[in-house]
Design an enzyme around this catalytic site. Structure first.
Site, mmCIF file in Angstrom:
data_model
loop_
_atom_site.group_PDB
_atom_site.id
_atom_site.type_symbol
_atom_site.label_atom_id
_atom_site.label_comp_id
_atom_site.label_asym_id
_atom_site.label_seq_id
_atom_site.Cartn_x
_atom_site.Cartn_y
_atom_site.Cartn_z
ATOM 1 N N LYS A 89 15.488 110.703 7.707
ATOM 2 C CA LYS A 89 14.048 110.431 7.695
ATOM 3 C C LYS A 89 13.493 110.723 9.089
ATOM 4 O O LYS A 89 13.983 110.186 10.093
ATOM 5 C CB LYS A 89 13.846 108.961 7.322
HETATM 6 C C1 E4P Z 1 8.404 104.287 3.771
HETATM 7 O O1 E4P Z 1 9.384 104.909 3.468
HETATM 8 C C2 E4P Z 1 8.358 103.005 4.468
HETATM 9 O O2 E4P Z 1 9.660 102.484 4.528
HETATM 10 C C3 E4P Z 1 7.541 101.947 3.800
HETATM 11 O O3 E4P Z 1 7.157 102.283 2.495
HETATM 12 C C4 E4P Z 1 6.479 101.323 4.625
HETATM 13 O O4 E4P Z 1 5.853 100.318 3.871
HETATM 14 P P1 E4P Z 1 4.965 99.147 4.529
HETATM 15 O O5 E4P Z 1 3.640 99.738 4.874
HETATM 16 O O6 E4P Z 1 4.856 98.125 3.441
HETATM 17 O O7 E4P Z 1 5.727 98.694 5.732
#
Ligand code: E4P
Length: 220
Positions: A89
């Protein structure tokens, strides 16, 4: 539509598996920091434990912490060697785009994270990202409609033959999932409680209670 679970917690991953709703896992540094890991070795072991809970066609997104190009490459390569189910990622930055291109040439899978605009999603696709993660809830938080972004990225991708899949992230409630399924994107990643909230309808509970009551009134 694929259901990914947005967590680094092994219990939650097992729970999603037992519900039959697990197609993959996404993590991020904040989610990792909530687990009982305190050094790189433990984090690596934790990613391997997540990977071992998955099936062959499923994957787990593991995020790099580095922000400069060379370190992103080194860190991403290390992550990808941990397990074949790891997707590296990478944040949406100039160095991130360069790193995605590098990994794409090496056939290492990537998920471009922190996507908040269609232009960013277009660049990530051109660089060869396997997934883009547009953050729906965080856009809603600042009074932009996050679902509009999902629709717009879908429209743009449909105009071309990009292989990049849309993995809607920052999912906060059941309507986000339902609207994403109407748009027809590849996957959503959400916390387990949002998946559970899809189960609920008051008429289901009232109906079930009545069925059982009627049955027991007559049949002993
Ligand atoms: C994306 O891959 C992130 O891990 C995640 O969805 C972020 O979500 P949040 O805005 O609830 O922290």
């Amino acid at each position: 539509m694929k259901f990914f679970i947005d967590t680094a917690n092994l219990k939650e991953i097992d729970e999603a598996r037992s519900l039959g709703m697990l197609d993959g896992v996404t993590t991020n540094p904040s989610l990792i920091s909530k687990e009982s890991v305190s050094n790189q070795k433990e984090i690596q072991k934790h990613y391997i434990s997540i990977c071992e809970r998955l099936k062959n066609d499923e994957n787990v997104s593991a995020e790099v912490i580095s922000t400069n190009y060379i370190d992103m490459i080194k860190e991403g390569e290390k992550l990808s060697l941990l397990h074949p189910r790891i997707v590296v990622k990478i944040p949406m930055t100039k160095n991130g785009i360069k790193a995605i291109k590098y990994f794409s040439n090496k056939m290492i899978k990537t998920n471009c994270t922190l996507i908040f605009s269609t232009g960013q999603a277009l660049l990530a696709a051109k660089a060869g990202a396997n997934y883009v993660s547009p953050f729906v809830g965080r856009l809603d938080d600042v009074s932009y409609n996050g679902l509009n972004l999902i629709q717009e990225i879908k429209n743009v991708y449909d105009n071309y033959d990009f292989d990049t899949k849309i993995l809607a992230a920052s999912i906060r409630h059941s309507l986000h999932i339902i609207e994403c399924s109407k748009i027809g994107i590849h996957a959503v990643t959400s916390p387990i409680n949002v998946i559970y909230s899809l189960l609920n309808h008051p008429l289901t509970n009232i109906g079930l209670e009545k069925f059982i009551k009627d049955f027991h009134r007559k049949i002993k």
